[in-house]
Write a protein that holds these residues in place. Sequence first.
Motif, PDB file in Angstrom:
ATOM      1  N   VAL A   1       0.839  -1.196   0.000  1.00  0.00           N
ATOM      2  CA  VAL A   1       0.000   0.000   0.000  1.00  0.00           C
ATOM      3  C   VAL A   1       0.876   1.250   0.000  1.00  0.00           C
ATOM      4  O   VAL A   1       0.592   2.223  -0.713  1.00  0.00           O
ATOM      5  CB  VAL A   1      -0.957   0.004   1.209  1.00  0.00           C
ATOM      6  CG1 VAL A   1      -1.735   1.319   1.267  1.00  0.00           C
ATOM      7  CG2 VAL A   1      -1.923  -1.173   1.131  1.00  0.00           C
ATOM      8  N   ARG A   2       1.964   1.236   0.757  1.00  0.00           N
ATOM      9  CA  ARG A   2       2.863   2.391   0.804  1.00  0.00           C
ATOM     10  C   ARG A   2       3.474   2.668  -0.570  1.00  0.00           C
ATOM     11  O   ARG A   2       3.540   3.822  -1.007  1.00  0.00           O
ATOM     12  CB  ARG A   2       3.976   2.159   1.829  1.00  0.00           C
ATOM     13  CG  ARG A   2       4.885   3.373   2.038  1.00  0.00           C
ATOM     14  CD  ARG A   2       5.981   3.085   3.059  1.00  0.00           C
ATOM     15  NE  ARG A   2       5.418   2.759   4.361  1.00  0.00           N
ATOM     16  CZ  ARG A   2       5.432   1.552   4.906  1.00  0.00           C
ATOM     17  NH1 ARG A   2       5.977   0.528   4.260  1.00  0.00           N
ATOM     18  NH2 ARG A   2       4.904   1.347   6.092  1.00  0.00           N
ATOM     19  N   ALA A   3       3.879   1.616  -1.250  1.00  0.00           N
ATOM     20  CA  ALA A   3       4.453   1.798  -2.587  1.00  0.00           C
ATOM     21  C   ALA A   3       3.407   2.357  -3.553  1.00  0.00           C
ATOM     22  O   ALA A   3       3.699   3.250  -4.365  1.00  0.00           O
ATOM     23  CB  ALA A   3       5.000   0.468  -3.104  1.00  0.00           C
ATOM     24  N   ASN A   4       2.190   1.851  -3.476  1.00  0.00           N
ATOM     25  CA  ASN A   4       1.118   2.364  -4.338  1.00  0.00           C
ATOM     26  C   ASN A   4       0.785   3.814  -3.994  1.00  0.00           C
ATOM     27  O   ASN A   4       0.489   4.626  -4.888  1.00  0.00           O
ATOM     28  CB  ASN A   4      -0.138   1.501  -4.179  1.00  0.00           C
ATOM     29  CG  ASN A   4       0.017   0.117  -4.771  1.00  0.00           C
ATOM     30  OD1 ASN A   4       0.883  -0.119  -5.613  1.00  0.00           O
ATOM     31  ND2 ASN A   4      -0.811  -0.811  -4.337  1.00  0.00           N
ATOM     32  N   LEU A   5       0.823   4.134  -2.707  1.00  0.00           N
ATOM     33  CA  LEU A   5       0.559   5.498  -2.254  1.00  0.00           C
ATOM     34  C   LEU A   5       1.604   6.465  -2.811  1.00  0.00           C
ATOM     35  O   LEU A   5       1.262   7.541  -3.321  1.00  0.00           O
ATOM     36  CB  LEU A   5       0.554   5.531  -0.729  1.00  0.00           C
ATOM     37  CG  LEU A   5       0.297   6.870  -0.049  1.00  0.00           C
ATOM     38  CD1 LEU A   5      -1.109   7.348  -0.339  1.00  0.00           C
ATOM     39  CD2 LEU A   5       0.518   6.747   1.469  1.00  0.00           C
ATOM     40  N   VAL A   6       2.857   6.071  -2.739  1.00  0.00           N
ATOM     41  CA  VAL A   6       3.937   6.924  -3.253  1.00  0.00           C
ATOM     42  C   VAL A   6       3.779   7.139  -4.755  1.00  0.00           C
ATOM     43  O   VAL A   6       3.927   8.260  -5.264  1.00  0.00           O
ATOM     44  CB  VAL A   6       5.312   6.309  -2.925  1.00  0.00           C
ATOM     45  CG1 VAL A   6       6.425   7.030  -3.692  1.00  0.00           C
ATOM     46  CG2 VAL A   6       5.572   6.378  -1.428  1.00  0.00           C
TER      47      VAL A   6
ATOM     48  N   VAL B   1      -3.866  -1.115   8.839  1.00  0.00           N
ATOM     49  CA  VAL B   1      -2.768  -1.305   7.878  1.00  0.00           C
ATOM     50  C   VAL B   1      -2.553  -0.041   7.050  1.00  0.00           C
ATOM     51  O   VAL B   1      -1.427   0.307   6.697  1.00  0.00           O
ATOM     52  CB  VAL B   1      -3.060  -2.510   6.962  1.00  0.00           C
ATOM     53  CG1 VAL B   1      -1.990  -2.652   5.882  1.00  0.00           C
ATOM     54  CG2 VAL B   1      -3.152  -3.790   7.781  1.00  0.00           C
ATOM     55  N   LEU B   2      -3.630   0.670   6.766  1.00  0.00           N
ATOM     56  CA  LEU B   2      -3.506   1.890   5.969  1.00  0.00           C
ATOM     57  C   LEU B   2      -2.694   2.943   6.706  1.00  0.00           C
ATOM     58  O   LEU B   2      -1.892   3.671   6.095  1.00  0.00           O
ATOM     59  CB  LEU B   2      -4.891   2.436   5.618  1.00  0.00           C
ATOM     60  CG  LEU B   2      -5.814   1.508   4.835  1.00  0.00           C
ATOM     61  CD1 LEU B   2      -7.099   2.243   4.466  1.00  0.00           C
ATOM     62  CD2 LEU B   2      -5.136   0.968   3.590  1.00  0.00           C
ATOM     63  N   ALA B   3      -2.884   3.052   8.005  1.00  0.00           N
ATOM     64  CA  ALA B   3      -2.088   3.997   8.787  1.00  0.00           C
ATOM     65  C   ALA B   3      -0.614   3.607   8.775  1.00  0.00           C
ATOM     66  O   ALA B   3       0.271   4.463   8.656  1.00  0.00           O
ATOM     67  CB  ALA B   3      -2.609   4.067  10.217  1.00  0.00           C
ATOM     68  N   GLN B   4      -0.333   2.318   8.861  1.00  0.00           N
ATOM     69  CA  GLN B   4       1.048   1.848   8.794  1.00  0.00           C
ATOM     70  C   GLN B   4       1.696   2.208   7.462  1.00  0.00           C
ATOM     71  O   GLN B   4       2.900   2.433   7.383  1.00  0.00           O
ATOM     72  CB  GLN B   4       1.092   0.335   8.996  1.00  0.00           C
ATOM     73  CG  GLN B   4       0.628  -0.140  10.367  1.00  0.00           C
ATOM     74  CD  GLN B   4       0.399  -1.649  10.402  1.00  0.00           C
ATOM     75  OE1 GLN B   4       0.934  -2.398   9.583  1.00  0.00           O
ATOM     76  NE2 GLN B   4      -0.402  -2.097  11.351  1.00  0.00           N
ATOM     77  N   ALA B   5       0.868   2.284   6.419  1.00  0.00           N
ATOM     78  CA  ALA B   5       1.385   2.601   5.086  1.00  0.00           C
ATOM     79  C   ALA B   5       1.515   4.097   4.850  1.00  0.00           C
ATOM     80  O   ALA B   5       2.026   4.506   3.802  1.00  0.00           O
ATOM     81  CB  ALA B   5       0.464   1.990   4.033  1.00  0.00           C
ATOM     82  N   GLY B   6       1.044   4.919   5.774  1.00  0.00           N
ATOM     83  CA  GLY B   6       1.172   6.350   5.619  1.00  0.00           C
ATOM     84  C   GLY B   6      -0.081   7.087   5.204  1.00  0.00           C
ATOM     85  O   GLY B   6      -0.048   8.295   4.958  1.00  0.00           O
ATOM     86  N   VAL B   7      -1.210   6.378   5.118  1.00  0.00           N
ATOM     87  CA  VAL B   7      -2.476   7.021   4.782  1.00  0.00           C
ATOM     88  C   VAL B   7      -2.975   7.806   5.997  1.00  0.00           C
ATOM     89  O   VAL B   7      -2.952   7.313   7.121  1.00  0.00           O
ATOM     90  CB  VAL B   7      -3.530   5.964   4.375  1.00  0.00           C
ATOM     91  CG1 VAL B   7      -4.916   6.605   4.232  1.00  0.00           C
ATOM     92  CG2 VAL B   7      -3.122   5.287   3.081  1.00  0.00           C
TER      93      VAL B   7
END
Length: 223
Positions: free
Chosen positions: A13-18, A54-60
């Motif tokens: 999710v973090r990679a997709n967010l970036v 999990v979204l918070a862990q990814a930076g959302v």
Amino acid sequence: MVEPVYGLDADRVRANLVEAQERIAVAAALSGRGPEEVELLAAVKYVPLESIAVLAQAGVTLVGENRAQDLEAKAGAHPGLFTWDFIGHLQSRKVKQVLPWVRLIHSVSSDSVLEQLGRHKALAGPQLEVLIEVNVAGEASKSGVAPADLAAFAARCPVPVTGLMTMPPLAPRAEDNRRHFAALRELAEQHGLQRLSMGTSQDYEVAVEEGATIVRLGSTLYS
């Protein structure tokens, strides 16, 4: 039918967010803006309660829910973890349930909802603002205020109206929705409104090029 998203991985999710943020930055530059002028909202309608953290862990940091009961459950289970918006069709009988949790309601489009906002606005935080949903394409099957009725509708709203939202028709190409996004931007400019919630995983780059200030992303973050 879209299935719930199970097994979310924070790194993915973090990679997709970036990647999405990078695409937003490019699209914003094409419209003469900086990336900080566009908020990325994670749409969590299909993210089950047990996966939200999990979204918070990814930076959302900003999330939006379509259903009042799910908003209440997810926000209540993780107080303070995210900023919450309501992005789905809002039934008047659900207004009271939504108000304590959100900073923005993206989808105000009926007089019955305006009535309930006036009756229960004390339940909301002082920051509450609403966006009016506009049916820019004139689709009979969709909710939303007609562009010609926008000024009168906004004048009846008992809480601050700071922007507009639209859901354009399903289209085979993102480019096909450019004219609808442009029409919403022009409406917002005419009425002195700053926020534009438009663009989803299928067409968010075009929406940003046309002035979106909030994009609502789901599958592009979770796939």
